[in-house]
Enzyme design. Structure first.
Site, mmCIF file in Angstrom:
data_model
loop_
_atom_site.group_PDB
_atom_site.id
_atom_site.type_symbol
_atom_site.label_atom_id
_atom_site.label_comp_id
_atom_site.label_asym_id
_atom_site.label_seq_id
_atom_site.Cartn_x
_atom_site.Cartn_y
_atom_site.Cartn_z
ATOM 1 N N GLU A 27 47.806 29.870 39.960
ATOM 2 C CA GLU A 27 46.496 29.539 40.539
ATOM 3 C C GLU A 27 46.139 28.072 40.320
ATOM 4 O O GLU A 27 46.805 27.359 39.554
ATOM 5 C CB GLU A 27 45.398 30.433 39.955
ATOM 6 C CG GLU A 27 45.130 30.189 38.476
ATOM 7 C CD GLU A 27 43.708 30.549 38.046
ATOM 8 O OE1 GLU A 27 42.746 30.013 38.623
ATOM 9 O OE2 GLU A 27 43.582 31.366 37.115
ATOM 10 N N LYS A 88 35.622 25.388 44.003
ATOM 11 C CA LYS A 88 36.163 26.591 43.358
ATOM 12 C C LYS A 88 36.163 27.694 44.416
ATOM 13 O O LYS A 88 35.112 28.088 44.909
ATOM 14 C CB LYS A 88 35.296 26.976 42.162
ATOM 15 C CG LYS A 88 35.705 28.277 41.496
ATOM 16 C CD LYS A 88 34.767 28.632 40.356
ATOM 17 C CE LYS A 88 34.917 30.086 39.960
ATOM 18 N NZ LYS A 88 33.862 30.534 39.042
ATOM 19 N N VAL A 108 41.631 33.541 40.613
ATOM 20 C CA VAL A 108 42.566 34.674 40.564
ATOM 21 C C VAL A 108 42.459 35.482 41.859
ATOM 22 O O VAL A 108 43.473 35.801 42.496
ATOM 23 C CB VAL A 108 42.301 35.559 39.326
ATOM 24 C CG1 VAL A 108 43.053 36.883 39.423
ATOM 25 C CG2 VAL A 108 42.681 34.808 38.055
ATOM 26 N N ASP A 140 26.492 40.188 37.555
ATOM 27 C CA ASP A 140 27.556 39.189 37.605
ATOM 28 C C ASP A 140 28.899 39.837 37.255
ATOM 29 O O ASP A 140 29.215 40.064 36.088
ATOM 30 C CB ASP A 140 27.239 38.024 36.657
ATOM 31 C CG ASP A 140 28.198 36.856 36.841
ATOM 32 O OD1 ASP A 140 29.203 37.014 37.570
ATOM 33 O OD2 ASP A 140 27.943 35.788 36.260
ATOM 34 N N SER A 142 32.969 39.452 38.384
ATOM 35 C CA SER A 142 33.898 38.569 39.105
ATOM 36 C C SER A 142 34.550 39.285 40.280
ATOM 37 O O SER A 142 34.941 40.455 40.178
ATOM 38 C CB SER A 142 34.981 38.073 38.159
ATOM 39 O OG SER A 142 35.950 37.338 38.889
ATOM 40 N N ALA A 143 34.694 38.552 41.382
ATOM 41 C CA ALA A 143 35.407 39.075 42.550
ATOM 42 C C ALA A 143 36.882 39.344 42.212
ATOM 43 O O ALA A 143 37.571 40.049 42.959
ATOM 44 C CB ALA A 143 35.308 38.097 43.717
ATOM 45 N N ASP A 144 37.368 38.815 41.087
ATOM 46 C CA ASP A 144 38.756 39.098 40.669
ATOM 47 C C ASP A 144 38.983 40.608 40.547
ATOM 48 O O ASP A 144 40.073 41.102 40.836
ATOM 49 C CB ASP A 144 39.064 38.464 39.292
ATOM 50 C CG ASP A 144 39.093 36.942 39.330
ATOM 51 O OD1 ASP A 144 38.991 36.360 40.432
ATOM 52 O OD2 ASP A 144 39.205 36.345 38.241
ATOM 53 N N LYS A 161 38.638 36.429 28.471
ATOM 54 C CA LYS A 161 37.847 35.839 27.374
ATOM 55 C C LYS A 161 36.666 36.726 27.049
ATOM 56 O O LYS A 161 36.093 37.370 27.932
ATOM 57 C CB LYS A 161 37.299 34.484 27.819
ATOM 58 C CG LYS A 161 38.343 33.407 27.860
ATOM 59 C CD LYS A 161 37.674 32.045 27.841
ATOM 60 C CE LYS A 161 38.721 30.967 27.831
ATOM 61 N NZ LYS A 161 39.126 30.546 29.185
HETATM 62 N N1 PSU Z 1 38.857 32.696 32.846
HETATM 63 C C1 PSU Z 1 39.548 31.813 32.094
HETATM 64 N N2 PSU Z 1 39.993 30.666 32.670
HETATM 65 C C2 PSU Z 1 39.783 30.382 33.991
HETATM 66 C C3 PSU Z 1 39.061 31.335 34.780
HETATM 67 C C4 PSU Z 1 38.623 32.474 34.168
HETATM 68 O O1 PSU Z 1 39.747 32.055 30.925
HETATM 69 O O2 PSU Z 1 40.208 29.321 34.483
HETATM 70 C C5 PSU Z 1 38.856 31.071 36.241
HETATM 71 C C6 PSU Z 1 39.915 31.850 37.061
HETATM 72 O O3 PSU Z 1 40.267 31.096 38.204
HETATM 73 C C7 PSU Z 1 39.155 33.097 37.464
HETATM 74 C C8 PSU Z 1 37.778 32.532 37.703
HETATM 75 O O4 PSU Z 1 39.672 33.728 38.609
HETATM 76 O O5 PSU Z 1 37.597 31.591 36.655
HETATM 77 C C9 PSU Z 1 36.707 33.595 37.687
HETATM 78 O O6 PSU Z 1 35.509 33.044 38.104
HETATM 79 P P1 PSU Z 1 34.273 34.019 38.443
HETATM 80 O O7 PSU Z 1 33.908 34.633 37.131
HETATM 81 O O8 PSU Z 1 33.214 33.111 38.989
HETATM 82 O O9 PSU Z 1 34.778 35.017 39.434
HETATM 83 MN MN MN Z 2 30.322 35.546 38.720
#
Ligand code: PSU
Ligand code: MN
Length: 309
Positions: A27, A88, A108, A140, A142-144, A161
């Site tokens: 990524e 992003k 991701v 909140d 994540s879309a992951d 994390k």
């Molecule tokens: N967690 C980490 N390092 C990162 C990310 C998450 O420890 O770099 C990044 C990854 O690209 C992950 C994104 O897909 O943050 C998730 O962001 P969000 O929570 O806004 O979906």
């Molecule tokens: Mn989010």
């Protein structure tokens, strides 16, 4: 035909595919938003080299000038590591960035989408997004996680994390039918630390066994991803109590600053880095490299199994 106008493969990836080599996706949010320059570019190059040494071909994925790039040149990697206006990019951002010919660093979720479009099944990163603490109110998530629910790509990571609610993240993945495999561990790794209070679904010891699980899932038409959680190497792991007080503080400051939406994760990552005075960066680099080694071994086995059937 329609799809082709949006995607460009690097020469290295094209040749690797022609030679029947295993391709490993990487990524780019981790490069543009996850680590400072110049360590980001240096790490990205070293991670690619580890994958090459293992006999696979790395495909770092990003959007440059409105094209999905599968594999970046040295110049493109350097540009991505320094350019200030890289967006992003998660699932919802892809259409806008492509149509307006902008630059995007794929999360991701977005990397999984692009990898699947490119026919790549194995993807290596640091940590996945998940259900945030307090999501009961903020929603909140994540879309992951939704991507893992639907897109056929396995993600090798060091868990997530503990800026996140790891328990709720596991519940979400269970609901969506996403297997969470521990690579030589029973405990869900928490990125900087090797263990968390949560268990993985299955403890898997070898790349062969991991590859067979992926094959069985997708042979059955069970769409969606798999999380392969590989703990940070012991010598780089950080102390649990030290990390949790730093994370608490980062979360408090994010709330005070009223950070919301896609800014939450980068803000928390930046704060943790600041509060650990760079120690977390060394840990982050070490775990991504370790994931690259393990991911490449799994990709090799998966490729062999695919060829055999
Ligand atoms: N967690 C980490 N390092 C990162 C990310 C998450 O420890 O770099 C990044 C990854 O690209 C992950 C994104 O897909 O943050 C998730 O962001 P969000 O929570 O806004 O979906
Ligand atoms: Mn989010």
């Amino acid at each position: 035909m329609e799809l082709k106008q949006y995607i460009e493969f690097s020469r290295e990836v094209i040749e690797g595919m022609e030679d029947g080599k295993a391709i490993v996706a990487l990524e780019s949010t981790i490069i543009s938003h996850g680590m400072p320059y110049p360590q980001n570019v240096k790490t990205a190059r070293e991670v690619e080299d580890i994958i090459r040494t293992e006999g696979c071909v790395p495909a770092t994925i990003a959007i440059l000038n409105g094209k999905v790039k599968i594999g970046l040149s040295d110049e493109e990697l350097e540009y991505l590591g320094q350019a200030p206006n890289v967006i992003k990019a998660s699932r919802r951002d892809l259409p806008y960035i492509l149509a307006s010919k902008k630059d995007g660093a794929t999360t991701v979720a977005a990397t999984m989408i692009c990898a699947e479009l490119a026919g790549i099944s194995i993807f290596v990163t640091g940590g996945i997004g998940g259900v945030h603490r307090g999501a009961q109110e903020t929603m909140d998530i994540s879309a992951d996680l939704e991507e893992l629910a639907t897109t056929n790509v396995a993600v090798v990571c060091a868990g997530a994390k503990s800026i996140l609610d790891l328990g709720l993240t596991m519940e979400y993945l269970e609901t969506k039918g996403v297997p969470v495999l521990g690579y030589k561990t029973d405990s869900l790794p928490a990125f900087y630390t090797r263990e968390s209070p949560h268990s993985v679904n299955y403890n898997i010891d070898t790349p062969e066994e991991t590859a067979s699980i992926l094959k069985a899932k997708w042979d059955l038409g069970l769409n969606g991803g798999v999380v392969i959680a590989n703990p940070i190497p012991r010598e780089y792991a950080m102390k649990e109590d030290e990390m949790s007080s730093i994370i608490e503080r980062a979360l408090r400051e994010a709330a005070q600053q009223q950070i919301t939406g896609k800014e939450v994760t980068p803000y928390l990552l930046g704060k943790v880095k600041e509060l650990t005075e760079g120690k977390s960066l060394l840990a982050n680099i070490a775990l991504v490299k370790h994931n690259a080694r393990v991911g490449a071994e799994i990709a090799q086995c998966f490729q062999l199994q695919k060829v055999r059937t």
